[in-house]
Scaffold this active site. Structure first.
Site, PDB file in Angstrom:
ATOM      1  N   SER A 125      48.021 -13.833  39.279  1.00 21.28           N
ATOM      2  CA  SER A 125      47.523 -14.251  40.657  1.00 21.28           C
ATOM      3  C   SER A 125      46.404 -15.544  40.087  1.00 21.28           C
ATOM      4  CB  SER A 125      46.943 -13.245  41.477  1.00 21.28           C
ATOM      5  OG  SER A 125      46.011 -13.730  42.459  1.00 21.28           O
ATOM      6  N   TYR A 150      41.430  -5.290  42.866  1.00 19.55           N
ATOM      7  CA  TYR A 150      42.691  -6.045  42.912  1.00 19.55           C
ATOM      8  C   TYR A 150      42.742  -7.022  41.623  1.00 19.55           C
ATOM      9  CZ  TYR A 150      46.634  -9.157  43.967  1.00 19.55           C
ATOM     10  OH  TYR A 150      47.755  -9.893  43.893  1.00 19.55           O
ATOM     11  N   LYS A 154      45.082  -7.346  38.020  1.00 24.76           N
ATOM     12  CA  LYS A 154      46.188  -8.474  37.480  1.00 24.76           C
ATOM     13  C   LYS A 154      45.736  -8.900  35.763  1.00 24.76           C
ATOM     14  CE  LYS A 154      48.754  -8.592  40.977  1.00 24.76           C
ATOM     15  NZ  LYS A 154      50.256  -8.236  40.751  1.00 24.76           N
TER      16      LYS A 154
HETATM   17  P1  NAD Z   1      54.148  -7.487  49.479  1.00 20.72           P
HETATM   18  O1  NAD Z   1      53.324  -6.397  49.752  1.00 20.72           O
HETATM   19  O2  NAD Z   1      54.885  -8.049  50.452  1.00 20.72           O
HETATM   20  O3  NAD Z   1      55.274  -6.833  48.559  1.00 20.72           O
HETATM   21  C1  NAD Z   1      55.070  -5.945  47.542  1.00 20.72           C
HETATM   22  C2  NAD Z   1      56.252  -4.935  47.474  1.00 20.72           C
HETATM   23  O4  NAD Z   1      56.062  -3.939  46.650  1.00 20.72           O
HETATM   24  C3  NAD Z   1      56.361  -4.298  48.878  1.00 20.72           C
HETATM   25  O5  NAD Z   1      57.626  -4.259  49.673  1.00 20.72           O
HETATM   26  C4  NAD Z   1      55.756  -2.813  48.697  1.00 20.72           C
HETATM   27  O6  NAD Z   1      56.520  -1.818  49.481  1.00 20.72           O
HETATM   28  C5  NAD Z   1      56.187  -2.737  47.222  1.00 20.72           C
HETATM   29  N1  NAD Z   1      55.639  -1.644  46.625  1.00 20.72           N
HETATM   30  C6  NAD Z   1      54.375  -1.503  46.178  1.00 20.72           C
HETATM   31  N2  NAD Z   1      53.994  -0.615  45.681  1.00 20.72           N
HETATM   32  C7  NAD Z   1      54.993  -0.056  45.049  1.00 20.72           C
HETATM   33  C8  NAD Z   1      55.233   1.385  43.997  1.00 20.72           C
HETATM   34  N3  NAD Z   1      54.464   1.654  43.749  1.00 20.72           N
HETATM   35  N4  NAD Z   1      56.366   1.182  44.058  1.00 20.72           N
HETATM   36  C9  NAD Z   1      57.516   0.647  44.576  1.00 20.72           C
HETATM   37  N5  NAD Z   1      57.490  -0.408  45.517  1.00 20.72           N
HETATM   38  C10 NAD Z   1      55.974  -0.806  45.641  1.00 20.72           C
HETATM   39  O7  NAD Z   1      53.291  -8.413  48.503  1.00 20.72           O
HETATM   40  P2  NAD Z   1      53.795  -9.934  48.231  1.00 20.72           P
HETATM   41  O8  NAD Z   1      52.863 -10.743  48.712  1.00 20.72           O
HETATM   42  O9  NAD Z   1      55.200 -10.153  48.286  1.00 20.72           O
HETATM   43  O10 NAD Z   1      53.054  -9.861  46.643  1.00 20.72           O
HETATM   44  C11 NAD Z   1      54.202  -9.531  45.549  1.00 20.72           C
HETATM   45  C12 NAD Z   1      53.328  -9.506  44.152  1.00 20.72           C
HETATM   46  O11 NAD Z   1      52.778 -10.847  44.032  1.00 20.72           O
HETATM   47  C13 NAD Z   1      52.310  -8.582  44.096  1.00 20.72           C
HETATM   48  O12 NAD Z   1      52.303  -8.092  42.958  1.00 20.72           O
HETATM   49  C14 NAD Z   1      51.128  -9.381  44.428  1.00 20.72           C
HETATM   50  O13 NAD Z   1      49.908  -8.761  43.854  1.00 20.72           O
HETATM   51  C15 NAD Z   1      51.481 -10.612  43.730  1.00 20.72           C
HETATM   52  N6  NAD Z   1      50.416 -11.792  44.331  1.00 20.72           N
HETATM   53  C16 NAD Z   1      50.871 -12.042  45.746  1.00 20.72           C
HETATM   54  C17 NAD Z   1      49.837 -13.174  46.268  1.00 20.72           C
HETATM   55  C18 NAD Z   1      50.024 -13.176  47.787  1.00 20.72           C
HETATM   56  O14 NAD Z   1      49.185 -13.757  48.258  1.00 20.72           O
HETATM   57  N7  NAD Z   1      50.904 -12.889  48.421  1.00 20.72           N
HETATM   58  C19 NAD Z   1      49.164 -13.837  45.343  1.00 20.72           C
HETATM   59  C20 NAD Z   1      49.262 -13.663  44.267  1.00 20.72           C
HETATM   60  C21 NAD Z   1      50.021 -12.635  43.677  1.00 20.72           C
HETATM   61  C1  WQD Z   2      42.133 -18.599  52.076  1.00 26.59           C
HETATM   62  C2  WQD Z   2      40.864 -19.579  52.752  1.00 26.59           C
HETATM   63  C3  WQD Z   2      39.118 -18.077  53.294  1.00 26.59           C
HETATM   64  C4  WQD Z   2      41.061 -15.854  56.540  1.00 26.59           C
HETATM   65  C5  WQD Z   2      43.824 -14.465  48.327  1.00 26.59           C
HETATM   66  C6  WQD Z   2      43.698 -13.467  47.335  1.00 26.59           C
HETATM   67  C7  WQD Z   2      44.261 -13.870  46.049  1.00 26.59           C
HETATM   68  C8  WQD Z   2      45.649 -14.293  46.396  1.00 26.59           C
HETATM   69  C9  WQD Z   2      45.989 -14.915  47.510  1.00 26.59           C
HETATM   70  C10 WQD Z   2      46.870 -12.175  45.716  1.00 26.59           C
HETATM   71  C11 WQD Z   2      39.716 -18.870  51.976  1.00 26.59           C
HETATM   72  C12 WQD Z   2      39.466 -18.632  54.423  1.00 26.59           C
HETATM   73  C13 WQD Z   2      40.772 -16.691  55.280  1.00 26.59           C
HETATM   74  C14 WQD Z   2      40.275 -16.200  57.811  1.00 26.59           C
HETATM   75  C15 WQD Z   2      39.134 -18.091  56.905  1.00 26.59           C
HETATM   76  N1  WQD Z   2      46.320 -12.908  46.475  1.00 26.59           N
HETATM   77  N2  WQD Z   2      39.659 -17.723  55.676  1.00 26.59           N
HETATM   78  N3  WQD Z   2      39.474 -16.982  57.787  1.00 26.59           N
HETATM   79  O1  WQD Z   2      41.118 -15.645  49.375  1.00 26.59           O
HETATM   80  O2  WQD Z   2      42.173 -17.752  48.645  1.00 26.59           O
HETATM   81  O3  WQD Z   2      43.165 -15.562  48.167  1.00 26.59           O
HETATM   82  O4  WQD Z   2      45.227 -14.520  48.693  1.00 26.59           O
HETATM   83  O5  WQD Z   2      46.803 -12.304  44.304  1.00 26.59           O
HETATM   84  O6  WQD Z   2      44.213 -12.968  44.960  1.00 26.59           O
HETATM   85  O7  WQD Z   2      42.332 -13.309  46.991  1.00 26.59           O
HETATM   86  O8  WQD Z   2      43.439 -16.328  50.413  1.00 26.59           O
HETATM   87  O9  WQD Z   2      44.184 -16.508  52.796  1.00 26.59           O
HETATM   88  O10 WQD Z   2      42.434 -14.938  52.159  1.00 26.59           O
HETATM   89  O11 WQD Z   2      41.723 -17.422  52.355  1.00 26.59           O
HETATM   90  O12 WQD Z   2      38.469 -19.098  56.919  1.00 26.59           O
HETATM   91  O13 WQD Z   2      40.411 -15.300  58.533  1.00 26.59           O
HETATM   92  O14 WQD Z   2      40.898 -19.238  54.035  1.00 26.59           O
HETATM   93  O15 WQD Z   2      37.626 -18.017  53.284  1.00 26.59           O
HETATM   94  O16 WQD Z   2      38.699 -19.958  51.984  1.00 26.59           O
HETATM   95  P1  WQD Z   2      42.369 -16.402  49.312  1.00 26.59           P
HETATM   96  P2  WQD Z   2      43.045 -16.107  51.890  1.00 26.59           P
END
Ligand code: NAD
Ligand code: WQD
Length: 336
Positions: A125, A150, A154
């Site tokens: 991330s 979190y 990562k």
């Molecule tokens: P999500 O929660 O939709 O998907 C994660 C999936 O993993 C879910 O289906 C959940 O049931 C499963 N899971 C969680 N813990 C588990 C376990 N112990 N065993 C088996 N299954 C498990 O999340 P997402 O948004 O699809 O994110 C996927 C990956 O990408 C994650 O590693 C997340 O940290 C990373 N990521 C997400 C974002 C984002 O903003 N969505 C950004 C950067 C990184």
């Molecule tokens: C985006 C922008 C908020 C909600 C997070 C995690 C990051 C990654 C992606 C997993 C920011 C603003 C938000 C609201 C708002 N996930 N905002 N009102 O914080 O960039 O990233 O998700 O790895 O690790 O930190 O994403 O969508 O929460 O926010 O004004 O109700 O929107 O302040 O500027 P963020 P976000």
């Protein structure tokens, strides 16, 4: 047919990636414990691709279950999505986050080693960078102390994979996603936030749908073009395709070292107010919002330098912000 394991494959990014894997001709097996997804997603994937992936309801923290699972199948590659992902929840429950995200990964790496498996893609991330000193952010930017448990999971995840690569003949790629948004064009799969959404786009779509009364814009006093914070919002289908490029790089042994890291974003920064304006324009919805104070822990601005992914993975985004927001809205409307 190459056989690919996708952990967390029923989640938001995982389900879109499974669709792209199947479209490219891979066979897919999913393990997911359904902690943040629904079993119905499996049928939805099938209705998009005409192929049902294999599915096992397994928690990656359960070593025994994981071991028995790996007794049944061999894999040519593994994409590891399974993790808990809420920044705010991780502050409340750090132990659960380290347990699930770090120990879960360690269990997976142990099985990979024991069975001589190779080719691992890890969901990292942009949160690993914190507030970077320079924009756009390159992969060489220093990793700042994590802002949340979190984020720390990562950073640790990347580190233990890197160490496994050095000692166990493993080839791996960490993809550092920026802000994934949107949904599949069919509106059959998308993001399913549990409870009140923390992320901007699901909050926007739920407000437009009348589920939330008002969107709070966190801060209008940032040193940016309109005072609101800037992020790099990437369509989830573009993000899913980056996994195919990374996987093929490993399978075809095109990687330049056994642990590589790539930023996956659009390279463009968009402010919160620009998101609202664009959403209103493409959906014809008026959004009820108010400006409130900054959310603690938020950085001012983060967007990717995607040169490395373009040069090495031969990957770039194809979809626009407009398409992403429209698809998120189409998905939201199907949830009512
Ligand atoms: P999500 O929660 O939709 O998907 C994660 C999936 O993993 C879910 O289906 C959940 O049931 C499963 N899971 C969680 N813990 C588990 C376990 N112990 N065993 C088996 N299954 C498990 O999340 P997402 O948004 O699809 O994110 C996927 C990956 O990408 C994650 O590693 C997340 O940290 C990373 N990521 C997400 C974002 C984002 O903003 N969505 C950004 C950067 C990184
Ligand atoms: C985006 C922008 C908020 C909600 C997070 C995690 C990051 C990654 C992606 C997993 C920011 C603003 C938000 C609201 C708002 N996930 N905002 N009102 O914080 O960039 O990233 O998700 O790895 O690790 O930190 O994403 O969508 O929460 O926010 O004004 O109700 O929107 O302040 O500027 P963020 P976000």
């Amino acid at each position: 047919m190459k056989n690919i394991l996708v952990t967390g494959g029923l989640g938001f990014i995982g389900s879109h990636t499974v669709v792209e894997l199947q479209k490219t001709g891979f066979r897919v097996v999913i393990i997911d414990n359904l902690s943040n997804s629904k079993i119905e997603v499996l049928e939805q994937i099938k209705s998009i691709t005409n192929a049902k992936p294999g599915f096992y309801n397994i928690d990656i923290c359960n070593k025994e279950a994981l071991k028995s699972f790996f007794d049944t199948e061999k894999f040519d590659g593994i994409i590891h999505f399974a993790a808990l992902k809420s920044v705010s929840e991780s502050v409340q429950k750090p132990k659960e986050y380290f347990e699930n995200n770090v120990n879960g990964l360690a269990n997976l790496l142990a099985e990979i080693k024991n069975r001589n498996l190779n080719n691992l893609i890890f969901s990292s991330s942009c949160t690993v960078y914190g507030q970077a000193d320079e924009l756009p952010i390159t992969e060489n930017a220093a990793l700042k102390p994590a802002e949340s448990p979190y984020g720390e999971t990562k950073q640790i995840g990347e580190k233990i994979i890197n160490e496994s690569c050095a000692s166990n003949n493993l080839d791996a790629i960490a993809l550092r996603y920026f802000n994934p948004i949107g949904a599949h064009e069919s509106a059959k799969i998308g993001e399913l936030p549990l409870g009140v959404p923390q992320n901007l786009i699901p909050y926007v779509t739920q407000t437009a749908a009348g589920i939330r009364e008002q969107l709070s814009v966190f801060g209008e006093d940032y040193p940016t073009k309109d005072g609101t914070a800037i992020r790099d919002y990437i369509h989830v289908v573009d993000l899913a395709k980056a996994h195919i490029s990374a996987l093929e790089r490993l399978i075809n042994k095109k990687n330049k070292s056994n642990f590589e890291v790539f930023n996956i974003g659009t390279g463009k920064g968009t402010s919160v107010l620009e998101i609202i304006q664009t959403f209103e324009k493409v959906t014809n919805q008026k959004l009820n919002y108010k400006i409130v104070k900054r959310r603690s822990g938020d950085v001012t601005s983060a967007y990717a330098d995607t040169t490395l992914a373009f040069n090495e993975l031969n990957w770039k985004t194809e979809k626009t912000l407009e398409e992403a927001l429209k698809s998120a809205w189409n998905w939201q409307q199907k949830q009512l």
